[in-house]
Design a protein around this motif. Structure first.
Motif, PDB file in Angstrom:
ATOM      1  N   ILE A   1     -35.548  32.323  17.118  1.00 50.09           N
ATOM      2  CA  ILE A   1     -34.376  33.366  17.235  1.00 50.09           C
ATOM      3  C   ILE A   1     -33.613  32.902  18.532  1.00 50.09           C
ATOM      4  CG2 ILE A   1     -33.607  35.600  17.435  1.00 50.09           C
ATOM      5  CD1 ILE A   1     -36.029  36.550  15.601  1.00 50.09           C
ATOM      6  N   PHE A   2     -32.320  32.796  18.413  1.00 50.42           N
ATOM      7  CA  PHE A   2     -31.663  32.369  19.658  1.00 50.42           C
ATOM      8  C   PHE A   2     -31.075  33.956  20.209  1.00 50.42           C
ATOM      9  CE2 PHE A   2     -31.443  28.073  17.935  1.00 50.42           C
ATOM     10  CZ  PHE A   2     -31.411  27.417  19.370  1.00 50.42           C
ATOM     11  N   ARG A   3     -31.280  34.073  21.330  1.00 54.31           N
ATOM     12  CA  ARG A   3     -30.965  35.580  22.013  1.00 54.31           C
ATOM     13  C   ARG A   3     -30.019  35.408  22.945  1.00 54.31           C
ATOM     14  NH1 ARG A   3     -34.145  39.415  19.564  1.00 54.31           N
ATOM     15  NH2 ARG A   3     -36.023  38.594  18.737  1.00 54.31           N
ATOM     16  N   ASN A   4     -29.272  36.546  23.055  1.00 55.10           N
ATOM     17  CA  ASN A   4     -28.308  36.703  24.228  1.00 55.10           C
ATOM     18  C   ASN A   4     -29.475  37.124  25.500  1.00 55.10           C
ATOM     19  OD1 ASN A   4     -26.804  38.134  26.451  1.00 55.10           O
ATOM     20  ND2 ASN A   4     -25.253  38.625  24.823  1.00 55.10           N
ATOM     21  N   PRO A   5     -29.162  36.469  26.542  1.00 55.60           N
ATOM     22  CA  PRO A   5     -30.001  36.482  27.684  1.00 55.60           C
ATOM     23  C   PRO A   5     -29.866  37.910  28.411  1.00 55.60           C
ATOM     24  CG  PRO A   5     -28.556  34.548  28.305  1.00 55.60           C
ATOM     25  CD  PRO A   5     -28.396  34.819  26.798  1.00 55.60           C
ATOM     26  N   ASP A   6     -28.854  38.626  28.303  1.00 56.17           N
ATOM     27  CA  ASP A   6     -28.649  39.714  28.929  1.00 56.17           C
ATOM     28  C   ASP A   6     -29.199  40.986  28.055  1.00 56.17           C
ATOM     29  OD1 ASP A   6     -27.173  38.322  31.063  1.00 56.17           O
ATOM     30  OD2 ASP A   6     -25.478  38.403  29.751  1.00 56.17           O
ATOM     31  N   THR A   7     -28.768  40.855  26.792  1.00 53.81           N
ATOM     32  CA  THR A   7     -29.216  42.101  25.936  1.00 53.81           C
ATOM     33  C   THR A   7     -30.333  41.922  24.983  1.00 53.81           C
ATOM     34  OG1 THR A   7     -27.675  41.301  24.257  1.00 53.81           O
ATOM     35  CG2 THR A   7     -26.838  42.774  25.855  1.00 53.81           C
ATOM     36  N   LEU A   8     -30.759  40.333  25.071  1.00 51.67           N
ATOM     37  CA  LEU A   8     -31.814  40.084  24.223  1.00 51.67           C
ATOM     38  C   LEU A   8     -31.345  40.215  22.750  1.00 51.67           C
ATOM     39  CD1 LEU A   8     -35.139  40.881  26.133  1.00 51.67           C
ATOM     40  CD2 LEU A   8     -33.985  38.821  25.876  1.00 51.67           C
TER      41      LEU A   8
ATOM     42  N   PRO B   1     -24.221  29.364  22.085  1.00 47.55           N
ATOM     43  CA  PRO B   1     -23.703  29.456  23.429  1.00 47.55           C
ATOM     44  C   PRO B   1     -24.606  28.925  24.439  1.00 47.55           C
ATOM     45  CG  PRO B   1     -23.774  31.592  22.020  1.00 47.55           C
ATOM     46  CD  PRO B   1     -24.211  30.684  21.462  1.00 47.55           C
ATOM     47  N   ALA B   2     -24.039  28.535  25.625  1.00 50.67           N
ATOM     48  CA  ALA B   2     -24.715  27.723  26.519  1.00 50.67           C
ATOM     49  C   ALA B   2     -25.689  28.582  27.135  1.00 50.67           C
ATOM     50  CB  ALA B   2     -23.326  27.141  27.653  1.00 50.67           C
TER      51      ALA B   2
ATOM     52  N   ARG C   1     -28.628  19.213  24.854  1.00 49.97           N
ATOM     53  CA  ARG C   1     -28.351  19.476  23.508  1.00 49.97           C
ATOM     54  C   ARG C   1     -28.715  18.264  22.604  1.00 49.97           C
ATOM     55  NH1 ARG C   1     -25.360  24.587  22.553  1.00 49.97           N
ATOM     56  NH2 ARG C   1     -24.064  25.081  24.448  1.00 49.97           N
ATOM     57  N   ARG C   2     -28.029  17.169  23.176  1.00 49.37           N
ATOM     58  CA  ARG C   2     -27.925  15.722  22.821  1.00 49.37           C
ATOM     59  C   ARG C   2     -29.335  15.245  22.533  1.00 49.37           C
ATOM     60  NH1 ARG C   2     -23.479  15.026  25.624  1.00 49.37           N
ATOM     61  NH2 ARG C   2     -24.443  13.349  27.131  1.00 49.37           N
ATOM     62  N   ILE C   3     -30.106  15.279  23.708  1.00 54.29           N
ATOM     63  CA  ILE C   3     -31.341  14.974  23.567  1.00 54.29           C
ATOM     64  C   ILE C   3     -32.324  15.562  22.432  1.00 54.29           C
ATOM     65  CG2 ILE C   3     -33.717  15.022  24.929  1.00 54.29           C
ATOM     66  CD1 ILE C   3     -32.253  14.320  27.365  1.00 54.29           C
ATOM     67  N   ILE C   4     -32.292  17.014  22.428  1.00 54.14           N
ATOM     68  CA  ILE C   4     -33.034  17.595  21.371  1.00 54.14           C
ATOM     69  C   ILE C   4     -32.532  16.996  19.909  1.00 54.14           C
ATOM     70  CG2 ILE C   4     -33.523  19.887  20.412  1.00 54.14           C
ATOM     71  CD1 ILE C   4     -33.266  21.174  23.246  1.00 54.14           C
TER      72      ILE C   4
END
Length: 581
Positions: free
Chosen positions: A325-332, A352-353, A396-399
């Motif tokens: 799960i990708f999360r928003n770091p501020d609100t999770l 998002p970066a 991103r490119r490496i992954i």
């Protein structure tokens, strides 16, 4: 920066899952008086119960149990059968059962022994005064056969731990708990969860054989009962720990007694070495929740009625299991969710970066890959941290490149089962149906396998050594086509080839193939050759090649026209089986 990692020369070796979990428990001797043995299960069918547990979790090799009730019977059995584990259930009445097991242990030191006791106040008091050093573990029997599966798995994990970690980097979950009753209820819960998860991630395998082998790469569970034992395991395996679950109050040997904050000190020592490894603190003293916040650990209250549910949820969220799960770091808040490697690859550049940065700087992606037994990519990505490469796009490119390389490598040299959601430009060779591949199909699969095992083929500039993308319709599809259209009568008669061909072209292929063919057209943007692959072809003793027809069809934008041509070509090949020559 990218050239530093030499992505173009990156070569992933396939994980040899067959080399993992090689030491197993096959024979278990159960020493218990008849009543306890009967109690273990309402009607004594322990083998069947364990077998059902194993099959429900797709595990193989369930162990056999031999039950005895006296020391003499035990020694007779031990003399004739080699046992891998001895489980002893001391009855409440006789005090000599501990002496019996100690005596057996002195004769058979190499066999691990486990004590399984019913839970009662009397037993707890007796255990407190016994010397338990000869026994591997003491468990508390709460009337559930899940516990037997976990005892067997715990000891197998211990036997295979060092080898499997060194071999491919298998991960482990460290459980620190000295309360017999607690670990007797936590372990079955934890094992059930981990085994279910490994059933799910094994679907990434390309065929059934790979799926069962892949489950051997699941994380191991290691139980430590003192501070020194726990920290020793952490120090030895710190690069392979998915997460730590610890109690707060347990013994420290240097003090010779229980330390009320041993678990907190363990968290502090671990955090000093690794700021990101997931920690879970469990305690029956709710004040300890303050420490959890200090060391960025999750907290579970042991007094809670839903402790086991909490544990499963927190392990799932923090140890890299389940969907990523990708999360928003501020609100999770959840931004995006991926179920498998293909979905991760597709979404990488859209996340998002700031969310992407939050996850890579905490090793979340490599932990997720580890928990799913994708060791080569996880090992490669783990050292590439945010500190070593401060560039989101390069990351991103490496992954992305690493996933592409890994998927190509996984697809090469394997006869995959064709799945519409899985077949894409990295797929090489897939089969529809369960029958035989025939000679030509087998030959191509063999060449694909040869190319996989020779990385030197990668080194030619501007050239790729590969087989064309291939789908094999196995012989059972042919049998079904013949049966459902009643074609044998005409095929085996003396009519002309033209008549046979006409009948075959009028017949209908199984409906389910239509969607499969459309998926194939989406991936293959080139003309398609339709060839026969007979069971007799390429056999050494009678050449049979070139007897059947081969058809070529062009690549068109009109997919329905392509479908018509492909179906006719397949029916034409099928018809040529019955032609004069």
């Amino acid at each position: 920066m990218l050239s530093k990692f030499k992505l173009n020369q990156l070569y992933f070796k396939d994980t040899q899952f067959a080399n993992l979990m090689t030491r197993r428990i096959f024979n278990v001797l159960l020493i218990a008086n008849p009543y306890d043995a009967f109690m273990l299960e309402d009607d004594g069918r322990i083998d069947e119960k364990i077998f059902n547990e194993y099959t429900s979790l797709s595990l193989r090799y369930p162990p056999r149990f031999t039950q005895v009730s006296t020391c003499e019977e035990a020694l007779t059995q031990l003399a004739s059968i080699s046992f891998d584990l001895i489980i002893c259930m001391p009855g409440t009445g006789d005090n000599d059962s501990f002496d019996v097991t100690r005596y057996i242990k002195s004769l058979y030191e190499q066999i691990p022994m486990v004590i399984l006791t019913p839970f009662s106040h009397g037993i707890t008091k007796r255990i407190a005064n016994e010397d338990l050093s000869p026994f591997e573990y003491v468990f508390c029997w709460l009337g559930n056969t899940d516990l037997l599966v976990s005892i067997i798995k715990l000891i197998e994990d211990k036997m295979n731990l060092e080898h499997d970690v060194n071999e491919v980097g298998v991960q482990l979950i460290l459980l620190v708990e000295d309360g017999i009753r607690f670990y007797s209820s936590i372990l079955p819960n934890l094992y059930k969860f981990v085994l279910k998860q490994s059933q799910e991630f094994s679907t990434e395998a390309l065929n059934a054989h790979q799926r069962t082998l892949r489950m051997r790469g699941r994380p191991k569970i290691v139980l430590a009962r003192t501070y020194e034992e726990a920290f020793g395991i952490y120090e030895k395996y710190k690069n392979n720990i998915l997460g730590v679950i610890t109690d707060v109050r347990f013994p420290r040997m240097e003090r010779g007694e229980k330390d009320g904050l041993a678990g907190i000190k363990l968290c502090a020592a671990i955090r000093k070495e690794d700021p990101f490894v997931p920690l879970i603190i469990q305690s029956s003293e709710s004040d300890n929740v303050a420490y959890a916040a200090k060391y960025d650990a999750a907290f579970i209250d042991k007094n809670s009625k839903k402790m086991d549910v909490d544990l499963r949820r927190i392990v799932s969220d923090n140890f890299g299991f389940g969907d990523f799960i990708f999360r928003n770091p501020d609100t999770l808040e959840e931004i995006a969710r991926v179920k498998n490697l293909k979905e991760l690859q597709n979404i990488l550049f859209a996340v998002p970066a700031e969310s992407f940065l939050y996850h890579i700087s905490r090793n979340h992606i490599s932990r997720w890959l580890y928990s799913r037994a994708m060791f080569p990519v996880a090992e490669f990505l783990r050292p590439i941290t945010w500190n070593s490469l401060q560039d989101v796009d390069a990351h991103r490119r490496i992954i992305f490149e690493a996933i592409v390389k890994y998927r190509k490598m996984k697809n090469q040299g394997v006869v995959a089962v064709f799945k519409r959601d899985r077949f894409d430009r990295y797929s090489n060779f897939a089969r529809i149906g369960d029958g035989s591949l025939g000679g030509k199909g087998r030959g191509l699969a063999f060449i694909d396998n040869l190319v996989k095992h020779h990385p030197e083929f990668e080194e030619f500039e501007n050239a790729r050594v590969a087989i064309p993308k291939t789908i094999v319709l196995c012989t059972d599809v042919f049998d079904e086509f013949m049966d459902t259209n009643n074609l044998y009568q005409i095929a085996l008669s003396d009519v002309n080839d033209d008549v046979i061909l006409r009948y075959f072209l009028k017949s209908k292929l199984p409906d389910r193939l239509v969607e499969d063919f459309f998926t194939f057209f989406d991936v293959v943007k080139s003309p398609i050759a339709v060839r026969s692959s007979s069971l007799l072809e390429d056999s050494h003793y009678q050449p049979f090649a070139g007897i059947y027809n081969t058809y070529m069809i062009p690549y068109l934008d009109d997919k329905y026209e392509m479908l018509r041509m492909l179906s006719d070509a397949i029916k034409g090949v099928y018809a040529s089986v019955y032609f004069r020559d």
